[in-house]
Design an enzyme around this catalytic site. Structure first.
Site, PDB file in Angstrom:
ATOM      1  N   ASP A 292      19.329  10.900   7.752  1.00  0.00           N
ATOM      2  CA  ASP A 292      18.780   9.668   8.318  1.00  0.00           C
ATOM      3  C   ASP A 292      17.845   9.992   9.470  1.00  0.00           C
ATOM      4  OD1 ASP A 292      20.361   8.481   6.522  1.00  0.00           O
ATOM      5  OD2 ASP A 292      21.654   7.418   7.962  1.00  0.00           O
ATOM      6  N   ALA A 293      18.223  11.000  10.258  1.00  0.00           N
ATOM      7  CA  ALA A 293      17.425  11.331  11.439  1.00  0.00           C
ATOM      8  C   ALA A 293      16.035  11.821  11.032  1.00  0.00           C
ATOM      9  CB  ALA A 293      18.135  12.405  12.257  1.00  0.00           C
ATOM     10  N   GLU A 294      16.015  12.658   9.986  1.00  0.00           N
ATOM     11  CA  GLU A 294      14.739  13.179   9.504  1.00  0.00           C
ATOM     12  C   GLU A 294      13.872  12.025   8.975  1.00  0.00           C
ATOM     13  OE1 GLU A 294      13.428  16.104   9.526  1.00  0.00           O
ATOM     14  OE2 GLU A 294      11.724  15.753   8.182  1.00  0.00           O
TER      15      GLU A 294
ATOM     16  N   LYS B 115      24.312  -7.822 -18.681  1.00  0.00           N
ATOM     17  CA  LYS B 115      23.718  -9.080 -18.219  1.00  0.00           C
ATOM     18  C   LYS B 115      24.119  -9.259 -16.759  1.00  0.00           C
ATOM     19  CE  LYS B 115      23.002 -13.900 -19.457  1.00  0.00           C
ATOM     20  NZ  LYS B 115      23.186 -14.512 -18.149  1.00  0.00           N
TER      21      LYS B 115
ATOM     22  N   LYS C 181      18.422  -7.148 -27.235  1.00  0.00           N
ATOM     23  CA  LYS C 181      17.027  -7.513 -27.508  1.00  0.00           C
ATOM     24  C   LYS C 181      16.492  -6.665 -28.658  1.00  0.00           C
ATOM     25  CE  LYS C 181      16.510  -8.083 -22.527  1.00  0.00           C
ATOM     26  NZ  LYS C 181      16.037  -7.462 -21.279  1.00  0.00           N
TER      27      LYS C 181
ATOM     28  N   LYS D  29      28.296 -13.070 -24.187  1.00  0.00           N
ATOM     29  CA  LYS D  29      29.016 -13.240 -22.925  1.00  0.00           C
ATOM     30  C   LYS D  29      30.431 -12.675 -22.990  1.00  0.00           C
ATOM     31  CE  LYS D  29      27.793 -16.518 -20.339  1.00  0.00           C
ATOM     32  NZ  LYS D  29      27.080 -16.818 -19.109  1.00  0.00           N
TER      33      LYS D  29
END
Ligand code: IVH
Length: 671
Positions: free
Chosen positions: A36-38, A120, A294, A318
């Site tokens: 995080d520091a970098e 879904k 799909k 569902k």
């Protein structure tokens, strides 16, 4: 056109690419490459260069996700292709009916039809429009034809790329997907809202939808949202021929995709997939309510076509609802950190969606009355993911007349103190100061992440220490020694050292963490940060009167009052002193106020300016530490009025707010 050092330009471009790459690794791939520091260093360097060269700031720069002021309302956007909904199947038979229709209408054989199968997602559908690879507009699905422009809010969602990764993009790309909140993020958000006494969201979907449909993008920015892309709308240039390939391409462009999407070459594979995902449902980090199937080839999709609201080439299969009936054996009271008394239904254990449920929160007395839940009732229980189960309703037909009404006790079941219901509140509270339930909750909050972050100090250990009378308030933690710790159950040498280490480390907290850790009613993590920035020290914060507190942007009367009463309560002041005695160094963080005449000031712009665009004026104000909002209120410091100002000018005059013309504004910012 000013001349730039080509090195600066190149450096800025490099920083943007680098930051985008790290964002992708962190938010999409879940595998950060740098600390995080970098990351912060890269980000700060870019922000610094952009502040020095405001004309080089591009809207798609990773520094430009937030910063916009609240809107008065959303604009509407017409989708270039309707965003359809899906027909549903609820059984294998219904799915097979769908497949037969696909086969008959396309004239293909079983073996020639390929499907993609995807989870879904249960969230809010949105469309994101990219031109030349740059994010331009984002909108909700709305009624499928017209949605709302929520671009500013979607820009704050880190899993939405502001510019696409990779090299060759279609000129126009409309990406469709679902904004969701993970179960964990949802639980965290609601915990925080419970603590700060804001209404809870009923489920992750409502939380996600409510966060996207916010007029103030800064609020959206505090909400943990994720976008999963699942398809495209209009695409111009570089079209593809199959949905599956299109998903792979979206992934390369930097979108988060479901890792569970699958290309299925037969109906049997789809049926297998349905079973498999149903089994995985509870373990997934986000909520899904089924799978979407799909037809893979776009050409076949086209042959099949669309009905008015839904395509013939896709179906949502569902999953069964996660509801069951069970009996309320008892209604008991749980006492929270702020002394709130929550009625909890004790249930005959029942499996709901694969998990055993034996308790459900009834929230408060009013809720028990409203649902008319009685002890002995048969009720419908609903569980959504990891969310605490809830009582949906009573099954009245199962009433026998033997049921007993619940009565809120007059005294606290934990400590016997009097219970009261403050005016205007739905919650009953224990008035006992030394109520052990409250102390335990307070301590758990004090040591938590975001507060003092004392790793290893688990709930059980804290409870033990309170029960043994070793700690009575958070400050007692700073007086613990190894000998005392070693007397606790299941304590080892190493664990004791680690705990003392964690306590020692927390003696130098950041101001926001300390304010948050104090557990002041209505002050959550975000507001703690606001207060830290504004006041710079506990002493300064404690010295403010209600009016001064209310002057702070984002602080309303309720929060101001609870801050004021916290810092005027003798017990709290004693604990603050005791924290210092225990070696805690109260942080002093210089508030930026004072350097710039604009710092912390709130501006409203109205009418056209001759030498500046509105965006330029805004960015000048923000660079100097001011804020721009869209509407005039008591908290507005200046209204900048250009040519043909609107009703905002009248309102400013009514409220006696200082009005600047363009010339005065420029003098102010050039000072
Ligand atoms: S495809 C015509 N794929 O379900 C295709 N939708 O009832 C329509 N949804 O509004 C969308 N996950 O909010 C598609 N993998 C997925 C989805 C998905 C969730 C939602 C979406 C849409 C609704 C349709």
């Amino acid at each position: 056109m000013p001349e730039y050092d080509p090195k600066t330009l190149a450096r800025m471009q490099w920083l943007r690419d680098e930051i985008n790459r790290h964002n992708h690794a962190y938010y999409i791939q879940d595998s950060p490459e740098v600390s995080d520091a970098e990351y912060d260093r890269l980000f700060d360097e870019l922000s610094g260069l952009e502040a020095a060269h405001p004309e080089l700031v591009t809207p798609e720069s990773p520094t430009q996700r937030v910063g916009a002021a609240p809107l008065d309302e959303f604009e509407t956007v017409r989708h270039s292709l309707p965003m359809l909904s899906l027909n549903k199947a609820t059984s294998k038979e219904e799915f097979l009916d769908f497949h037969r229709r696909v086969r008959d209408l396309s004239g293909l054989t079983d073996g020639e039809i390929q499907y993609t199968a995807e989870p879904k997602f249960d969230g809010l559908a949105v469309e994101l429009i990219y031109r030349e690879g740059i994010f331009r507009l984002g909108c909700t699905r709305g009624d499928g034809i017209v949605g709302e422009d929520v671009t500013l809010n979607l820009r704050t969602v880190k899993s939405i790329p502001l510019s696409l990764l990779g090299g060759s993009f279609p000129e126009l790309l409309e990406v469709r997907g679902e904004v969701i909140m993970t179960k964990e993020d949802f639980a965290g958000l609601n915990r925080e809202r419970e603590r700060t006494e804001q209404p809870l969201f009923a489920n992750p979907r409502n939380a996600a939808a409510g966060s996207v449909r916010q007029l103030d993008p800064r609020i959206t920015n505090t909400r943990p949202l994720t976008l999963f892309a699942y398809g495209t709308g209009r695409v111009e240039g570089e079209g593809l021929t199959h949905h599956w390939d299109s998903l792979q391409r979206l992934k390369r462009f930097g979108f988060r995709m479901s890792e569970h999407a699958r290309l299925c070459r037969s109906v049997d594979e789809v049926i297998e997939y349905h079973q498999e995902i149903l089994g995985k449902r509870d373990g997934l980090p986000y909520e899904i309510d089924g799978i979407v199937i799909k037809v893979n080839a776009f050409s076949v999709q086209q042959t099949l076509g669309e009905l008015s609201r839904s395509p013939r080439w896709a179906v949502a299969w569902k999953f069964p609802a996660q509801q069951e009936n069970t009996r309320v054996e008892d209604i008991i009271i749980s006492v929270g950190r702020t002394g709130s008394l929550t009625p909890v239904a004790v249930l005959s254990p029942v499996r709901v969606g694969g998990v055993e449920v034996s308790r459900a929160s009834l929230h408060n007395d009013d809720e028990v009355r409203k649902k008319d839940v009685r002890i002995g009732d048969t009720v419908v229980i609903q569980r959504a993911g990891d969310v605490i189960p809830e009582v949906v309703k009573v099954v009245e037909s199962k009433r026998t007349g033997e049921e007993r009404e619940f009565v809120m006790p007059g005294t606290c079941p934990e400590c016997g103190s009097r219970v009261e219901r403050p005016e205007g509140e739905a919650i009953h509270r224990c008035t006992g100061f030394a109520c052990p339930a409250q102390i335990k909750e307070n301590l758990a909050h004090f040591v938590s992440k975001g507060a003092m972050n004392m790793d290893g100090l688990g709930r059980r250990l804290l409870e033990q220490m309170v029960d043994k009378g070793i700690i009575r308030d958070p400050a007692d933690l700073y007086f613990l020694d190894k000998e005392t710790l070693m007397k606790m159950d299941r304590m080892g040498d190493k664990l004791a050292d680690n705990l003392l280490d964690a306590v020692a480390k927390s003696r130098k907290p950041a101001l926001a963490n300390l304010i948050y850790g104090l557990g002041i009613r209505n002050v959550g993590y975000h507001l703690a940060g606001v207060l830290a920035k504004e006041f710079g020290s506990i002493e300064n914060l404690a010295a403010q009167d209600i009016e001064k507190l209310e002057d702070v942007h984002e602080i309303g009367p309720t929060v101001a009052r609870s801050l004021y009463s916290f810092f005027h309560d003798p017990t709290n002041l004693r604990i603050l002193e005791k924290l210092k005695d225990g070696g805690m160094e109260f942080p002093v963080e210089q508030a930026p106020a004072g350097e710039s005449p604009l710092a912390g000031k709130s501006f409203v712009l109205t009418g056209g300016l001759a030498t500046l665009t509105r965006d330029e004026a805004r960015s000048i104000i923000e660079k100097l530490g001011g804020r721009v909002s869209s509407s005039v209120s008591k908290k507005t410091d200046f209204v900048v009025a250009g040519k043909e100002p609107g009703s905002k000018l009248d309102k400013a005059r009514d409220l006696g707010i200082e009005v600047l013309n363009e010339h005065e504004f420029k003098k102010l910012v050039e000072r």
